[in-house]
Motif scaffolding. Structure first.
Motif, PDB file in Angstrom:
ATOM      1  N   PHE A  79      -7.059  -1.809  11.374  1.00  0.00           N
ATOM      2  CA  PHE A  79      -8.076  -0.841  10.969  1.00  0.00           C
ATOM      3  C   PHE A  79      -7.573   0.599  11.005  1.00  0.00           C
ATOM      4  O   PHE A  79      -7.989   1.422  10.184  1.00  0.00           O
ATOM      5  N   THR A  80      -6.708   0.924  11.933  1.00  0.00           N
ATOM      6  CA  THR A  80      -6.332   2.332  12.135  1.00  0.00           C
ATOM      7  C   THR A  80      -4.997   2.711  11.507  1.00  0.00           C
ATOM      8  O   THR A  80      -4.641   3.884  11.533  1.00  0.00           O
ATOM      9  N   GLN A  81      -4.282   1.732  10.922  1.00  0.00           N
ATOM     10  CA  GLN A  81      -2.948   2.033  10.377  1.00  0.00           C
ATOM     11  C   GLN A  81      -2.817   1.536   8.932  1.00  0.00           C
ATOM     12  O   GLN A  81      -2.008   0.660   8.629  1.00  0.00           O
ATOM     13  N   PRO A  82      -3.590   2.085   8.000  1.00  0.00           N
ATOM     14  CA  PRO A  82      -3.523   1.616   6.613  1.00  0.00           C
ATOM     15  C   PRO A  82      -2.172   1.917   5.979  1.00  0.00           C
ATOM     16  O   PRO A  82      -1.513   2.908   6.312  1.00  0.00           O
ATOM     17  N   VAL A  83      -1.778   1.046   5.054  1.00  0.00           N
ATOM     18  CA  VAL A  83      -0.553   1.276   4.270  1.00  0.00           C
ATOM     19  C   VAL A  83      -0.878   1.589   2.814  1.00  0.00           C
ATOM     20  O   VAL A  83       0.018   1.920   2.038  1.00  0.00           O
ATOM     21  N   VAL A  84      -2.149   1.506   2.454  1.00  0.00           N
ATOM     22  CA  VAL A  84      -2.550   1.621   1.052  1.00  0.00           C
ATOM     23  C   VAL A  84      -2.135   2.950   0.433  1.00  0.00           C
ATOM     24  O   VAL A  84      -1.868   3.017  -0.776  1.00  0.00           O
ATOM     25  N   TYR A  85      -2.031   4.013   1.241  1.00  0.00           N
ATOM     26  CA  TYR A  85      -1.691   5.325   0.705  1.00  0.00           C
ATOM     27  C   TYR A  85      -0.194   5.491   0.444  1.00  0.00           C
ATOM     28  O   TYR A  85       0.220   6.505  -0.129  1.00  0.00           O
ATOM     29  N   GLU A  86       0.605   4.508   0.865  1.00  0.00           N
ATOM     30  CA  GLU A  86       2.056   4.627   0.734  1.00  0.00           C
ATOM     31  C   GLU A  86       2.669   3.658  -0.270  1.00  0.00           C
ATOM     32  O   GLU A  86       3.892   3.595  -0.396  1.00  0.00           O
ATOM     33  N   PHE A  87       1.851   2.902  -0.982  1.00  0.00           N
ATOM     34  CA  PHE A  87       2.385   1.979  -1.984  1.00  0.00           C
ATOM     35  C   PHE A  87       3.248   2.707  -3.003  1.00  0.00           C
ATOM     36  O   PHE A  87       4.221   2.163  -3.510  1.00  0.00           O
ATOM     37  N   CYS A 145      11.749  -0.859  -3.951  1.00  0.00           N
ATOM     38  CA  CYS A 145      12.381  -2.114  -4.349  1.00  0.00           C
ATOM     39  C   CYS A 145      11.518  -2.859  -5.365  1.00  0.00           C
ATOM     40  O   CYS A 145      10.310  -2.622  -5.472  1.00  0.00           O
ATOM     41  N   PRO A 146      12.120  -3.791  -6.123  1.00  0.00           N
ATOM     42  CA  PRO A 146      11.322  -4.638  -7.022  1.00  0.00           C
ATOM     43  C   PRO A 146      10.236  -5.366  -6.233  1.00  0.00           C
ATOM     44  O   PRO A 146      10.498  -5.923  -5.165  1.00  0.00           O
ATOM     45  N   THR A 147       9.021  -5.351  -6.762  1.00  0.00           N
ATOM     46  CA  THR A 147       7.871  -5.883  -6.019  1.00  0.00           C
ATOM     47  C   THR A 147       7.041  -6.815  -6.893  1.00  0.00           C
ATOM     48  O   THR A 147       6.793  -6.529  -8.064  1.00  0.00           O
ATOM     49  N   LEU A 148       6.634  -7.925  -6.293  1.00  0.00           N
ATOM     50  CA  LEU A 148       5.762  -8.891  -6.960  1.00  0.00           C
ATOM     51  C   LEU A 148       4.499  -9.068  -6.136  1.00  0.00           C
ATOM     52  O   LEU A 148       4.560  -9.275  -4.919  1.00  0.00           O
ATOM     53  N   LEU A 149       3.359  -8.994  -6.800  1.00  0.00           N
ATOM     54  CA  LEU A 149       2.080  -9.326  -6.179  1.00  0.00           C
ATOM     55  C   LEU A 149       1.635 -10.694  -6.673  1.00  0.00           C
ATOM     56  O   LEU A 149       1.556 -10.925  -7.880  1.00  0.00           O
ATOM     57  N   ILE A 150       1.378 -11.615  -5.748  1.00  0.00           N
ATOM     58  CA  ILE A 150       0.799 -12.922  -6.080  1.00  0.00           C
ATOM     59  C   ILE A 150      -0.609 -12.924  -5.511  1.00  0.00           C
ATOM     60  O   ILE A 150      -0.795 -12.898  -4.290  1.00  0.00           O
ATOM     61  N   ILE A 151      -1.599 -12.960  -6.399  1.00  0.00           N
ATOM     62  CA  ILE A 151      -2.980 -12.738  -5.989  1.00  0.00           C
ATOM     63  C   ILE A 151      -3.885 -13.877  -6.445  1.00  0.00           C
ATOM     64  O   ILE A 151      -4.033 -14.113  -7.653  1.00  0.00           O
ATOM     65  N   GLY A 152      -4.463 -14.582  -5.470  1.00  0.00           N
ATOM     66  CA  GLY A 152      -5.555 -15.501  -5.774  1.00  0.00           C
ATOM     67  C   GLY A 152      -6.815 -14.690  -5.996  1.00  0.00           C
ATOM     68  O   GLY A 152      -7.299 -14.015  -5.081  1.00  0.00           O
ATOM     69  N   LEU A 179      -8.486  -5.541  -6.884  1.00  0.00           N
ATOM     70  CA  LEU A 179      -7.506  -4.931  -5.988  1.00  0.00           C
ATOM     71  C   LEU A 179      -6.071  -5.224  -6.412  1.00  0.00           C
ATOM     72  O   LEU A 179      -5.185  -4.373  -6.256  1.00  0.00           O
ATOM     73  N   GLY A 180      -5.830  -6.427  -6.935  1.00  0.00           N
ATOM     74  CA  GLY A 180      -4.479  -6.755  -7.391  1.00  0.00           C
ATOM     75  C   GLY A 180      -4.020  -5.802  -8.487  1.00  0.00           C
ATOM     76  O   GLY A 180      -2.900  -5.274  -8.437  1.00  0.00           O
ATOM     77  N   LYS A 181      -4.868  -5.572  -9.457  1.00  0.00           N
ATOM     78  CA  LYS A 181      -4.523  -4.681 -10.577  1.00  0.00           C
ATOM     79  C   LYS A 181      -4.359  -3.240 -10.098  1.00  0.00           C
ATOM     80  O   LYS A 181      -3.432  -2.529 -10.522  1.00  0.00           O
ATOM     81  N   GLU A 182      -5.257  -2.814  -9.207  1.00  0.00           N
ATOM     82  CA  GLU A 182      -5.176  -1.453  -8.679  1.00  0.00           C
ATOM     83  C   GLU A 182      -3.876  -1.235  -7.900  1.00  0.00           C
ATOM     84  O   GLU A 182      -3.236  -0.179  -8.004  1.00  0.00           O
ATOM     85  N   THR A 183      -3.473  -2.234  -7.139  1.00  0.00           N
ATOM     86  CA  THR A 183      -2.256  -2.115  -6.332  1.00  0.00           C
ATOM     87  C   THR A 183      -1.018  -2.138  -7.209  1.00  0.00           C
ATOM     88  O   THR A 183      -0.058  -1.384  -6.969  1.00  0.00           O
ATOM     89  N   GLN A 184      -1.008  -2.978  -8.235  1.00  0.00           N
ATOM     90  CA  GLN A 184       0.125  -2.990  -9.159  1.00  0.00           C
ATOM     91  C   GLN A 184       0.330  -1.605  -9.773  1.00  0.00           C
ATOM     92  O   GLN A 184       1.461  -1.150  -9.941  1.00  0.00           O
ATOM     93  N   ALA A 185      -0.760  -0.930 -10.096  1.00  0.00           N
ATOM     94  CA  ALA A 185      -0.659   0.402 -10.697  1.00  0.00           C
ATOM     95  C   ALA A 185      -0.096   1.425  -9.718  1.00  0.00           C
ATOM     96  O   ALA A 185       0.509   2.423 -10.140  1.00  0.00           O
ATOM     97  N   LYS A 186      -0.251   1.164  -8.415  1.00  0.00           N
ATOM     98  CA  LYS A 186       0.230   2.110  -7.399  1.00  0.00           C
ATOM     99  C   LYS A 186       1.705   1.920  -7.071  1.00  0.00           C
ATOM    100  O   LYS A 186       2.377   2.871  -6.662  1.00  0.00           O
ATOM    101  N   ILE A 187       2.213   0.678  -7.192  1.00  0.00           N
ATOM    102  CA  ILE A 187       3.598   0.389  -6.807  1.00  0.00           C
ATOM    103  C   ILE A 187       4.470   0.502  -8.043  1.00  0.00           C
ATOM    104  O   ILE A 187       4.325  -0.277  -8.989  1.00  0.00           O
TER     105      ILE A 187
END
Length: 333
Positions: free
Chosen positions: A246-254, A259-266, A292-300
Motif C-alpha cells: 500500500f505504501t510503496q507504489p511502483v506505478v509512477y516509475e513504469f 528493458c524489453p517488457t511483456l505484459l501478460i494479462i488475464g 489497466l493492461g492497456k494503460e500500463t503498456q502505454a506507460k512502459i
C-alpha cells in the motif's frame, strides 16, 4: 412443498458445506518443513537488518542449457511451488530457472521484526543471483511479484535482460482510494483467516466462481498455516507486506523501465487490495485489468501486451497453454 423447502435449504447450506475444512488439511510450520516443492530447495544465508535469515530457492538447470536464465517471482498469497508447471516447460526449452521464496514467504524465514520494502527484497534477490553466479536473467513477476520485478528491473537494469509482468498488482495506486489501515489492523485481520475464508476469497477473486481440484493446493498451504502454532508470526509478516504494497507504489516509475517488457494479462481479473474497505461505487473502479493492461503498456516504453480474455488473476494456473506460448515467444526474441 417439502421438496421446495428442501431445495431452498440446500441452496443455503451447500455453499457452506462446499467450503467446510476438509479432513486433509494439516498444520504447516512457518517454513513449510513438511511441504514438498516440485524441485529441490536450497537456502541462502542472509544477515540483514541485524539478524540471520534464510532465503529458500529452487535453481533448476536443464540438461540442454541454452545459456539463458529466467527468474520467477511469486505473488503475495503464494510461494515458489506454484511455478512447478512453468519451470518444467521452460527447462524443457533449455532455460535455467531460478525461483526464490522471498523473506516472509514460503520456505523462507518469517522474522519477528522486519522493515519490508521492495528495495530490500530486490537487494536480497540480487544477493541470491550473485551467490549462484547468475549475471543476467529475464525476470517474471506475478501479482505482488510483479511489483517486486518492476523494482528489481529499476534497481538492476544491467542484470535484467527482459521483464515479464503477469497480472501484477500495483498497476494503480491503492492508497488514493483505500483508507489507511495500521499494521496492527492487518495483523488482526490475518488472524481471523480460515480455510473457508481463504477459499471463498480465491474462488471469487481469482476464479470467478469456477473451482477446479488443481486449485486446492494453494488454499491448503495457507489454511495449513492457520492450523499451526507458528501462525501468529506468519500472520505478522503478512501484515507487514500488506503495508509495503500500500505504501510503496511502483506505478509512477513504469516510464523508467529500459528493458524489453511483456505484459501478460488475464482480462477477467478484478484483483485490487483493499476493496472491502471502500464503497460500492469506488470498488467498481478498482482492479479493472481489461483497462489497466492497456494503460500500463502505454506507460512502459516499447512494451508489449498479450491479453487473455476470460482468464483471471493466475493465467499460469488457470490457462497454462495461453500463458506459456506468449512467454516462450517473447523469450526467444
Amino acid at each position: 412443498m417439502k421438496w421446495r423447502n428442501w431445495i431452498l435449504t440446500m441452496l443455503i447450506i451447500w455453499p457452506l458445506m462446499a467450503m467446510a475444512q476438509p479432513d486433509k488439511i494439516k498444520p504447516l510450520d512457518a517454513m513449510l518443513t513438511d511441504y514438498r516443492y516440485p524441485y529441490p530447495v536450497s537456502y541462502l544465508d542472509l544477515h540483514i537488518q541485524n539478524q540471520d535469515l534464510k532465503m529458500a530457492y529452487m535453481d533448476v538447470m536443464p540438461a540442454n542449457y541454452n545459456h539463458k536464465n529466467i527468474m520467477l517471482l511469486h505473488g503475495k498469497n503464494f510461494n515458489g511451488a506454484y511455478w512447478g508447471q512453468t519451470i518444467k516447460a521452460l527447462t524443457a526449452k533449455g532455460y535455467r530457472v531460478i525461483v526464490p521464496d522471498q523473506i516472509g514467504f514460503g520456505k523462507s524465514s518469517k522474522p519477528a521484526h522486519f522493515q519490508y520494502s521492495f528495495q530490500q527484497l530486490a537487494s536480497n534477490t540480487k544477493a541470491l543471483l550473485d551467490h549462484i553466479g547468475v549475471k543476467h536473467t529475464a525476470v517474471l513477476g506475478h501479482s505482488m511479484g510483479g511489483m517486486l520485478a518492476t523494482r528489481f528491473a529499476l534497481m538492476y537494469p544491467q542484470v535484467t535482460d527482459k521483464l515479464i509482468l503477469e497480472n501484477p498488482i500495483g498497476l494503480e495506486d491503492y492508497k488514493l482510494k483505500v483508507p489507511y489501515k495500521s499494521i496492527t489492523w492487518w495483523y488482526q485481520n490475518e488472524l481471523k483467516k480460515s480455510y473457508a475464508s481463504i477459499r471463498k476469497y480465491m474462488l471469487g477473486s481469482y476464479y470467478a466462481g469456477h473451482w477446479k481440484p488443481a486449485y486446492d493446493e494453494w488454499v491448503n498451504i495457507l489454511a495449513g498455516w492457520t492450523q499451526s502454532k507458528d501462525y501468529p508470526v506468519v500472520a505478522w509478516n503478512s501484515a507487514l507486506t500488506y503495508d509495503m504494497i500500500f505504501t510503496q507504489p511502483v506505478v509512477y516509475e513504469f516510464k523508467n523501465i529500459k528493458c524489453p517488457t511483456l505484459l501478460i494479462i488475464g482480462t477477467r481479473d478484478r484483483t485490487a487490495l483493499g476493496k472491502p474497505l471502500v464503497s460500492d461505487s469506488v470498488r467498481a473502479t478498482m482492479g479493472l485489468y481489461n483497462k489497466l493492461g492497456k494503460e500500463t503498456q502505454a506507460k512502459i516504453p516499447g512494451s508489449k501486451l498479450v491479453e487473455i480474455p476470460g482468464i483471471g488473476h493466475l493465467p499460469h494456473i488457470e490457462a497454462f497453454p495461453k500463458f506459456i506460448r506468449p512467454l516462450e515467444n517473447f523469450l526467444r526474441e
